[in-house]
Design an enzyme around this catalytic site. Structure first.
Site, PDB file in Angstrom:
ATOM      1  N   ASP A 363       0.834  -1.204   0.000  1.00 15.30           N
ATOM      2  CA  ASP A 363       0.000   0.000   0.000  1.00 15.30           C
ATOM      3  C   ASP A 363       0.869   1.256   0.000  1.00 15.30           C
ATOM      4  O   ASP A 363       2.066   1.227  -0.327  1.00 15.30           O
ATOM      5  CB  ASP A 363      -0.977  -0.070   1.195  1.00 15.30           C
ATOM      6  CG  ASP A 363      -2.290   0.631   0.922  1.00 15.30           C
ATOM      7  OD1 ASP A 363      -2.325   1.879   1.029  1.00 15.30           O
ATOM      8  OD2 ASP A 363      -3.282  -0.046   0.592  1.00 15.30           O
ATOM      9  N   ASP A 364       0.266   2.352   0.377  1.00 13.46           N
ATOM     10  CA  ASP A 364       0.869   3.681   0.381  1.00 13.46           C
ATOM     11  C   ASP A 364       2.217   3.688   1.111  1.00 13.46           C
ATOM     12  O   ASP A 364       2.375   3.010   2.121  1.00 13.46           O
ATOM     13  CB  ASP A 364      -0.129   4.609   1.105  1.00 13.46           C
ATOM     14  CG  ASP A 364       0.173   6.069   0.894  1.00 13.46           C
ATOM     15  OD1 ASP A 364       1.202   6.388   0.269  1.00 13.46           O
ATOM     16  OD2 ASP A 364      -0.640   6.893   1.359  1.00 13.46           O
ATOM     17  N   ARG A 440      -6.358  16.153   3.180  1.00 20.18           N
ATOM     18  CA  ARG A 440      -5.323  15.195   3.577  1.00 20.18           C
ATOM     19  C   ARG A 440      -3.943  15.703   3.147  1.00 20.18           C
ATOM     20  O   ARG A 440      -3.126  14.962   2.637  1.00 20.18           O
ATOM     21  CB  ARG A 440      -5.588  13.816   2.953  1.00 20.18           C
ATOM     22  CG  ARG A 440      -4.962  12.692   3.738  1.00 20.18           C
ATOM     23  CD  ARG A 440      -4.865  11.420   2.937  1.00 20.18           C
ATOM     24  NE  ARG A 440      -4.451  10.319   3.791  1.00 20.18           N
ATOM     25  CZ  ARG A 440      -3.887   9.213   3.365  1.00 20.18           C
ATOM     26  NH1 ARG A 440      -3.679   9.023   2.082  1.00 20.18           N
ATOM     27  NH2 ARG A 440      -3.561   8.258   4.197  1.00 20.18           N
ATOM     28  N   LYS A 473      -3.862  -0.969  -6.909  1.00 21.83           N
ATOM     29  CA  LYS A 473      -4.938  -0.319  -6.137  1.00 21.83           C
ATOM     30  C   LYS A 473      -4.843   1.175  -6.418  1.00 21.83           C
ATOM     31  O   LYS A 473      -3.879   1.826  -6.021  1.00 21.83           O
ATOM     32  CB  LYS A 473      -4.743  -0.612  -4.648  1.00 21.83           C
ATOM     33  CG  LYS A 473      -5.742   0.103  -3.739  1.00 21.83           C
ATOM     34  CD  LYS A 473      -5.505  -0.291  -2.281  1.00 21.83           C
ATOM     35  CE  LYS A 473      -6.389   0.500  -1.324  1.00 21.83           C
ATOM     36  NZ  LYS A 473      -6.068   0.202   0.086  1.00 21.83           N
ATOM     37  N   ASN A 477      -7.827  10.372  -2.527  1.00 19.13           N
ATOM     38  CA  ASN A 477      -8.128  10.631  -1.121  1.00 19.13           C
ATOM     39  C   ASN A 477      -8.588  12.027  -0.751  1.00 19.13           C
ATOM     40  O   ASN A 477      -8.356  12.463   0.377  1.00 19.13           O
ATOM     41  CB  ASN A 477      -6.908  10.247  -0.280  1.00 19.13           C
ATOM     42  CG  ASN A 477      -6.851   8.745  -0.085  1.00 19.13           C
ATOM     43  OD1 ASN A 477      -7.797   8.144   0.394  1.00 19.13           O
ATOM     44  ND2 ASN A 477      -5.761   8.133  -0.507  1.00 19.13           N
ATOM     45  N   GLY A 525     -10.541   6.700  -0.540  1.00 19.55           N
ATOM     46  CA  GLY A 525     -10.755   6.704   0.905  1.00 19.55           C
ATOM     47  C   GLY A 525     -11.838   5.687   1.227  1.00 19.55           C
ATOM     48  O   GLY A 525     -12.811   5.973   1.907  1.00 19.55           O
ATOM     49  N   GLY A 526     -11.667   4.474   0.685  1.00 14.98           N
ATOM     50  CA  GLY A 526     -12.730   3.465   0.771  1.00 14.98           C
ATOM     51  C   GLY A 526     -13.692   3.686  -0.377  1.00 14.98           C
ATOM     52  O   GLY A 526     -13.301   3.729  -1.543  1.00 14.98           O
ATOM     53  N   ASP A 531     -18.913   3.504  -8.126  1.00 14.99           N
ATOM     54  CA  ASP A 531     -19.979   3.730  -9.102  1.00 14.99           C
ATOM     55  C   ASP A 531     -19.717   2.865 -10.325  1.00 14.99           C
ATOM     56  O   ASP A 531     -18.613   2.338 -10.510  1.00 14.99           O
ATOM     57  CB  ASP A 531     -20.053   5.213  -9.483  1.00 14.99           C
ATOM     58  CG  ASP A 531     -18.728   5.745  -9.989  1.00 14.99           C
ATOM     59  OD1 ASP A 531     -18.327   5.348 -11.102  1.00 14.99           O
ATOM     60  OD2 ASP A 531     -18.073   6.548  -9.295  1.00 14.99           O
ATOM     61  N   GLU A 611      -5.417 -18.565  15.343  1.00 10.74           N
ATOM     62  CA  GLU A 611      -5.920 -17.672  14.287  1.00 10.74           C
ATOM     63  C   GLU A 611      -5.406 -18.105  12.913  1.00 10.74           C
ATOM     64  O   GLU A 611      -6.137 -18.075  11.927  1.00 10.74           O
ATOM     65  CB  GLU A 611      -5.497 -16.224  14.572  1.00 10.74           C
ATOM     66  CG  GLU A 611      -6.286 -15.580  15.697  1.00 10.74           C
ATOM     67  CD  GLU A 611      -5.727 -14.218  16.112  1.00 10.74           C
ATOM     68  OE1 GLU A 611      -6.521 -13.376  16.542  1.00 10.74           O
ATOM     69  OE2 GLU A 611      -4.493 -14.013  16.010  1.00 10.74           O
TER      70      GLU A 611
HETATM   71  C1  DGJ Z   1      -7.117   5.323   1.827  1.00  9.15           C
HETATM   72  C2  DGJ Z   1      -7.461   3.894   1.529  1.00  9.15           C
HETATM   73  O1  DGJ Z   1      -8.826   3.701   1.608  1.00  9.15           O
HETATM   74  C3  DGJ Z   1      -6.685   2.996   2.482  1.00  9.15           C
HETATM   75  O2  DGJ Z   1      -7.052   1.657   2.262  1.00  9.15           O
HETATM   76  C4  DGJ Z   1      -5.221   3.204   2.252  1.00  9.15           C
HETATM   77  O3  DGJ Z   1      -4.871   2.764   0.963  1.00  9.15           O
HETATM   78  C5  DGJ Z   1      -4.857   4.659   2.437  1.00  9.15           C
HETATM   79  N1  DGJ Z   1      -5.685   5.518   1.648  1.00  9.15           N
HETATM   80  C6  DGJ Z   1      -3.424   4.907   2.084  1.00  9.15           C
HETATM   81  O4  DGJ Z   1      -3.099   6.227   2.104  1.00  9.15           O
END
Ligand code: DGJ
Length: 725
Positions: A363-364, A440, A473, A477, A525-526, A531, A611
């Site tokens: 990720d980021d 952000r 991905k 944001n 941001g999720g 859409d 787990e």
């Molecule tokens: C927002 C995303 O929804 C998160 O899953 C993550 O990737 C962060 N950004 C990273 O900055």
């Protein structure tokens, strides 16, 4: 099937009929949309009555019986005596703002139309397109209404093309994708609303006189409202009743406005939000709206969703399953945020592989000077302090674990603390003379400009070409603000929001063409840009930054009305949950995340042996049943917004020989009642094994139900798998 008969146009799908008719004055009236009916001219339903204060167009001569204001229109006018919601507004050189479309001609085409530069449902040989050409004589403008008939799916798609045939510039102030009039219906409107970390919660309310409008002026479709709405009768439920779904395949500013007018007639207008929109059309130029799609069911919401899901899966998404057969993933974000290096990532991946996880997503934080959200966006080169040797070194190590590799990007953004911003401050949206608006800590790049997109794309292309990358991905944001493009003259600034979306689609399309093997996941941001427009390019979208399994029940429930399970990004994350502080058993978190793309977001290196064993079972179960889970017909068995003891849903295979029900209990109380679950969608004549045992007829399981165990502890969950004998 399309039937055209002397100004009467009838579209039949398997179970629905849609009809319109050009009357003697050339006004295209809407006569019917609903369950399939026999052929015939339904314009007898439209009454010509003298209504006070309903103006009469000049064509009607002295007659007071004809008024646009009281008749159902196919594509409503503006400023010409229909006071309900307009679909089209044209500003002429003299400053007048109106529109008066009249019928001109039509054509029928084999196959479904495509829209250049815009997402649209894919056509097949059996589809047909109807194009009705309207004209606004005073504006010397043609308005082409496109109808795609996806007969087998009970979906009718629509788009509109406005063409300036005159010799002067006409300004387009509004051009809706869809107008749908009902002469008189007592209807409820369902919208899907929310906020960051609680998206797409259904809100149902009867229409009252006036306008109810939802939409977005944030530059994205938004967390707050979704470009999908349902109109339904008051008594419509999951299993019964008439309902209509309308979606817009668009990822920017939109408006879905519904008016209940004076005679209880109802109009829905769906399209690009007119706020901030103004598109000058020079002579010969045209503008094409985004596509909208309609679906209707007289058997309630379940059937509506089945039709929409199947159409989205088969005609919108780009074969995601073929790209990554084992795409149960682990993503490092919640485990590490920005603080990681190659060894830390290898630790997570190394723990994940033996648990049956096949995809590692970084990720980021892997690029530029990205150690927090204040810096680095725009500088798409690997941070070699964190990843010495770059992706060329990291990716083969991940692949050696038997995993595919995915990477996070946020192409549309720039931090002021970046080499890119220092070199090109004018590439970010800013209004000269006004202060900046950060979100952000970042600014939005002007994606309406080709040179900006080209620069970002070349940098990303180099990254994606540098290693064996299977998954991207694509995040986004913040909402747009201070939208002004340094590259456009003042009279074209009303184009910028839409040009931004076109630029986004252009880059996504380019990426898809250059890297056809890569599965792109959308994210804002999720679920801020969840859409159908995005789904065309990114066949799955991170549903929400809220990974709390109990909140996810609501988010995924609301999302499911339009969007199929396979599109919903859903992962198991650590407890207590970062958004809610709630602790939910890992079994339950797995059951909920399996109702989506399925993966893990937690630090798998920190999991206990117990787990790990549970996770191994979950990934094995998901792989065994993912065809059923992601492509079966989806039934919402309960509503998590009601104070019910459990939330349940079910998937049934197309041949009805398999089904999987999932049940999540709420908080437990002493001496709980005996509860049972009634299945849906089974074949009443077949006998099913329940979790591999016994033989229970389908009708028994649907009518008498199956007893649920008494829950012990809060938020317990179970899955019940049925297979026909
Ligand atoms: C927002 C995303 O929804 C998160 O899953 C993550 O990737 C962060 N950004 C990273 O900055």
């Amino acid at each position: 099937m399309i039937l055209c008969d002397n100004g009467l146009f009838t579209l039949h799908t398997k179970h629905t009929t849609y009809q319109m008719k050009a009357n003697e004055y050339g006004v295209l009236l809407h006569t019917y949309y609903g369950p399939r009916v026999h052929d015939g001219d339904l314009s007898y339903l439209i009454r010509y009555i003298d209504r006070s204060f309903a103006p009469n167009p000049e064509e009607a001569g002295g007659s007071r019986l004809f008024s646009l204001d009281v008749m159902p229109q196919e594509y409503s006018s503006c400023g010409m005596g229909d006071y309900r919601l307009p679909s089209l507004e044209l500003e002429l050189p003299n400053g007048s703002r109106s529109a008066s479309p009249r019928y001109k001609s039509f054509r029928v085409e084999r196959g479904k139309y495509a829209l250049e530069g815009l997402p649209a449902f894919r056509g097949a040989a059996e589809d047909e397109t109807l194009v009705i050409i309207l004209e606004d004589a005073a504006a010397q403008t043609d308005i082409e209404l496109y109808y795609g008939v996806l007969e087998d799916y009970d979906v009718i798609t629509r788009a509109v093309k406005v063409i300036n045939r005159g010799s002067e510039t006409v300004k387009l102030r509004q051009a809706a994708s869809l107008c749908l009039d009902f002469q008189r219906e007592d209807l409820d409107l369902i919208t899907f609303d929310g906020k960051h970390v609680l998206e797409r919660c259904p809100n149902r309310a009867p229409l009252v006189p006036g306008v109810r409008s939802v939409g977005s002026v944030r530059g994205t479709s938004s967390h707050q409202h979704n470009p999908f709405v349902i109109l339904c009768r008051h008594d419509t439920s999951e299993d019964h009743g008439l309902c209509f779904g309308a979606m817009l395949l668009y990822s920017g500013n939109f408006e879905a406005a519904v008016e209940r007018a004076q005679f209880d007639d109802v109009r829905l207008v769906l399209g690009i939000h007119p706020h901030h929109f103004c598109w000058p059309l020079a002579p010969g130029e045209s503008f094409t709206t985004p596509e909208a799609a309609l679906c209707c069911s007289k058997q309630g919401f379940s059937v509506l969703s089945h039709r929409l899901h199947r159409c989205i899966r088969e005609r919108l998404l780009q074969n995601p399953w073929e790209k990554l057969p084992n795409r149960v993933l682990v993503n490092n974000w919640e485990a590490t945020e920005f603080t990681f290096d190659a060894e830390r990532l290898m630790q997570i991946a190394g723990s994940a592989a033996p648990m049956g996880i096949g995809l590692f997503v970084m990720d980021d934080g892997w690029f530029g000077a990205r150690n927090s959200d204040t810096a680095g966006l725009g500088d798409w080169t690997v941070n070699s302090d964190k990843l010495p040797g770059g992706l060329e070194s990291l990716v083969p190590r991940i692949k050696a674990l038997g995993m595919d590799f995915g990477i996070w990007i946020e192409p549309e953004m720039v931090n002021e603390d970046s080499a890119l911003y220092r070199a090109h401050p004018d590439w970010a949206f800013q209004i000269p003379g006004r202060p900046k608006v950060r979100g952000r800590q970042q600014l939005v790049l002007d994606f309406s400009r080709r040179e900006v997109r080209d620069y970002i794309y070349q940098a990303l292309k180099a990254v994606l070409s540098s290693a064996d990358i299977s998954y991207v991905k694509w995040d986004m944001n913040r909402s747009l603000a201070t939208v002004w493009s340094a590259a456009l003259p003042p009279e074209q600034q009303g184009e910028v929001y839409h040009r931004y979306v076109l630029g986004l689609y252009d880059m996504l399309d380019q990426m898809r063409r250059d890297f056809p093997q890569v599965l792109i996941e959308g994210c804002s941001g999720g679920g801020g840009r969840f859409d159908a427009g995005m789904l065309y390019y990114t066949p799955q979208i991170w549903c929400s930054d809220n990974t709390d399994a109990i909140d996810r029940l609501r988010i995924q429930y609301g999302t499911s009305f339009c969007y199929p399970v396979c599109t919903m990004g859903a992962h198991v994350s650590a407890v207590p949950n970062a958004q809610t502080g709630r602790s939910v058993p890992i079994e339950t978190r797995g059951v909920v995340a399996m109702n989506g793309t399925f993966g893990y977001e937690m630090d798998l290196d920190q999991t206990t042996e117990e787990e790990k064993e549970i996770i191994r079972r979950q990934t094995a179960f998901f792989k065994e049943h993912c065809g059923l889970i992601q492509q079966g017909d989806y039934y919402r068995l309960s509503d998590p917004f009601q104070d019910a003891p459990y939330t349940a849903w079910e998937q049934v295979s197309q041949d009805r020989r398999e089904a999987l029900a999932s049940v999540v209990f709420g908080m437990t109380h002493g001496a709980p009642p005996f509860l049972s679950l009634r299945f849906k969608g089974l074949d009443p004549e077949l006998c099913y094994r329940v979790n591999g045992e016994g033989c229970f007829p389908g009708d028994v399981l649907m009518e008498a139900g199956w007893p649920l165990p008494l829950p012990w502890g809060d938020y317990q969950a179970l899955q019940i798998y049925l297979s026909a004998i």
